[in-house]
Each structure stands twice: as C-alpha cells, then as structure tokens.
Design a protein around this motif. Structure first.
Motif, PDB file in Angstrom:
ATOM      1  N   THR A 240      38.182  94.737 -80.975  1.00 10.58           N
ATOM      2  CA  THR A 240      38.416  93.893 -79.812  1.00 10.58           C
ATOM      3  C   THR A 240      37.140  93.807 -78.973  1.00 10.58           C
ATOM      4  O   THR A 240      36.686  94.819 -78.424  1.00 10.58           O
TER       5      THR A 240
ATOM      6  N   ASP B  44      34.563  93.304 -75.954  1.00 10.15           N
ATOM      7  CA  ASP B  44      34.672  93.439 -74.496  1.00 10.15           C
ATOM      8  C   ASP B  44      33.633  92.544 -73.827  1.00 10.15           C
ATOM      9  O   ASP B  44      32.802  91.921 -74.489  1.00 10.15           O
TER      10      ASP B  44
ATOM     11  N   ARG C  43      31.062  93.224 -72.225  1.00 15.73           N
ATOM     12  CA  ARG C  43      29.676  93.671 -72.311  1.00 15.73           C
ATOM     13  C   ARG C  43      29.033  93.352 -73.663  1.00 15.73           C
ATOM     14  O   ARG C  43      27.837  93.549 -73.843  1.00 15.73           O
ATOM     15  N   ARG C  44      29.809  92.842 -74.579  1.00 16.15           N
ATOM     16  CA  ARG C  44      29.297  92.595 -75.933  1.00 16.15           C
ATOM     17  C   ARG C  44      28.355  91.397 -75.937  1.00 16.15           C
ATOM     18  O   ARG C  44      28.737  90.295 -75.547  1.00 16.15           O
TER      19      ARG C  44
END
Length: 292
Positions: free
Chosen positions: A23, A25, A27-28
């Motif tokens: 999954t 987030d 910040r990716r």
C-alpha cells in the motif's frame, strides 16, 4: 550503459505496488517498486539486487533470474531476454566484426516470388530487406525494395510516417525488435550503428529506446494508408527462417472479399500496367527503320 541493469530498472518502474500487496503512502516518491521491495519479493539480498541493478554483479543464477522474472511480471519474450542479457557470451577474438551482411541462399530469396497475391519480403536482424516480391514493392513504393531498412523507413522518412496508418504502434514494435536483436548480439557493429543513427535523428526512437521494451512480432494487424489505393487493413505473419538468426519471411495478407483484398488487386493491376508500359520501347529514336 549496462543493458541488464537498464532492463531491470525499467521493468521495476512499471510495477504497481498495489498489485503485489504493497500500500503506497504519501511519502512514496518512487515510480513502481523500490529496489529493496523487489529484493524481498524475489528472495535475494538487498545488497545483491542493488549491485545487479548497478551492473556490478555478474552471472546471476537461473533461480535468481526466474524469481526476478516472476516478481517483475515478465512475459515469455521478456523472460528469455532477461536470461540472455545476464548470460550473454563475450565475442570471440576470431569472430568477424566487419564485412557486411551474411550471404543468403538464393533458394530462400526466391520464396517471396511464390506468394503472388500478397506482399511478401525477407528481412534480417537489422530489418534490412533482403528480397521482396513485386506487390511488396508496390505497397512500400520502392523498386527495388531490396536494401531498404524498415526501421529507417518508419522513423526517418516522411513517406514512412504517412504509409503506416498506426505509426505509433509500428514504432513500438520496431524498437522492441531492435532491443531483442541487440540482446542476442550486443557486439553486432551494423546493429549498433543503426541504433545510434536512429537515436541521433529521431526523438521518438530515443524515447522508446529508453523504455527498454522488447518485442517479438509473430503476427497481427498491420494497417496501411496507401497513396494510390487508400486504406489497407492487412494481417502480418512473420516466419522465422530455421537456423538463421534473425532472418524472417514477412507476408501481408487481406481477408478475401474485403476492401483491403480489392485494394491489393487494384495495386497489382497498377503494377502490371506500369511494368507493361516500361517494357514497350519508345516509338521514336530507336534507330530502326520501318519497312517501305
């Protein structure tokens, strides 16, 4: 640039994290999967995979390559390409690097003339035309067609851009074929020169080459927009020549009774008329006196 590292990076970037249960987030920032994610999913150490992508790890095992292919979702052609890049042999010192294309059997080159009602031609691994029947020459507007390079025609020549009704699909197929050929023989000087020429002169080629996609075109739809007979919805079949690396017989056919079938018949008629006109000597200036 290391082709194996380049191929791994581009394949990794196209994997949707959600498809493997990750999954994302907020910040990716990575497109696709991270290196450590590929490593964990493949069962190899992060350090080893990083070295593999950086071109510092050589000769990975078959098991590692199969695991990477599974995680990266590679198809049959891409999987074989991955193994080939990882285990490619070095060019033997005595192997010829120059001297032009290999001589083809005349019996093979005559095969195209046995296909009178469909455009047919033979190409080598560089996409150079080795032989073509008359209908293929009429379709491509080239006489003779032998010596024509399909990749140059598609990317660098204006009539090529106009002739292929689905030009973008043709460019993707062509780059994929050249990538595949380069993986099989990375030391081929003629292929290297062709790729360099296309990269210098075609922005489209540079963009597609950077994606590192490989393709093996065996059959499929091939539409043309011919300047004389209009739209031709043809079907392409590629037949590999046994024992001859990269050489293919290409046949373009139309469904009987279709508009494209009528278009090919019209094109053949135009060609026959043109050939007949060329064979008739001019009436004047022949130097032959008519009998009194």
């Amino acid at each position: 640039m290391d082709d194996l590292a380049d191929f791994l990076r581009t394949r990794r970037s196209r994997i949707d994290p959600a498809s493997v249960g990750i999954t994302p987030d907020a910040r990716r920032r990575v497109t696709g999967l991270r290196r450590e994610e590929i490593a964990h999913l493949s069962g190899v150490s992060v350090d080893y995979y990083v070295r593999l992508e950086q071109g510092r790890a050589r000769q990975p095992s078959e098991q590692i390559l199969d695991a990477l292919a599974r995680v990266l979702g590679l198809d049959r052609v891409e999987r074989a390409h991955l193994h080939r890049l990882a285990h490619r042999p070095r060019r033997a010192s005595g192997r010829e690097a120059v001297g032009g294309p290999a001589r083809q059997r005349p019996e093979l080159l005559r095969v195209v003339e046995l296909v009178p009602d469909s455009p047919a031609f033979i190409v080598d691994q560089h996409l150079d035309v080795l032989a073509a029947n008359r209908l293929a020459e009429l379709l491509y507007g080239r006489r003779p067609m032998r010596g024509m390079n399909i990749a140059r025609h598609i990317f660098l020549e204006s009539d090529g851009r106009d002739l292929y009704a689905d030009w973008e699909a043709c460019t993707r197929d062509t780059v994929g074929q050249l990538r595949l050929a380069a993986g099989k023989d990375p030391d081929d000087p003629q292929l290297t020169a062709l790729i360099g020429e296309l990269a210098v002169h075609s922005e489209r080629f540079r963009k597609l080459w950077a994606q590192a996609d490989v393709r093996c075109r065996s059959h499929g739809r091939k539409p043309f927009a011919h300047p004389l007979v209009g739209d031709l919805e043809l079907h392409q079949e590629n037949f590999m020549v046994p024992g001859d690396s990269g050489t293919e017989l290409v046949i373009l056919s139309a469904r009987p009774g279709s508009k494209a079938h009528d278009g090919l018949r019209l094109l053949a008629s135009i060609g026959a008329t043109d050939d007949r006109d060329r064979s008739i000597p001019p009436t004047g200036g022949t130097g032959v006196l008519a009998p009194e």
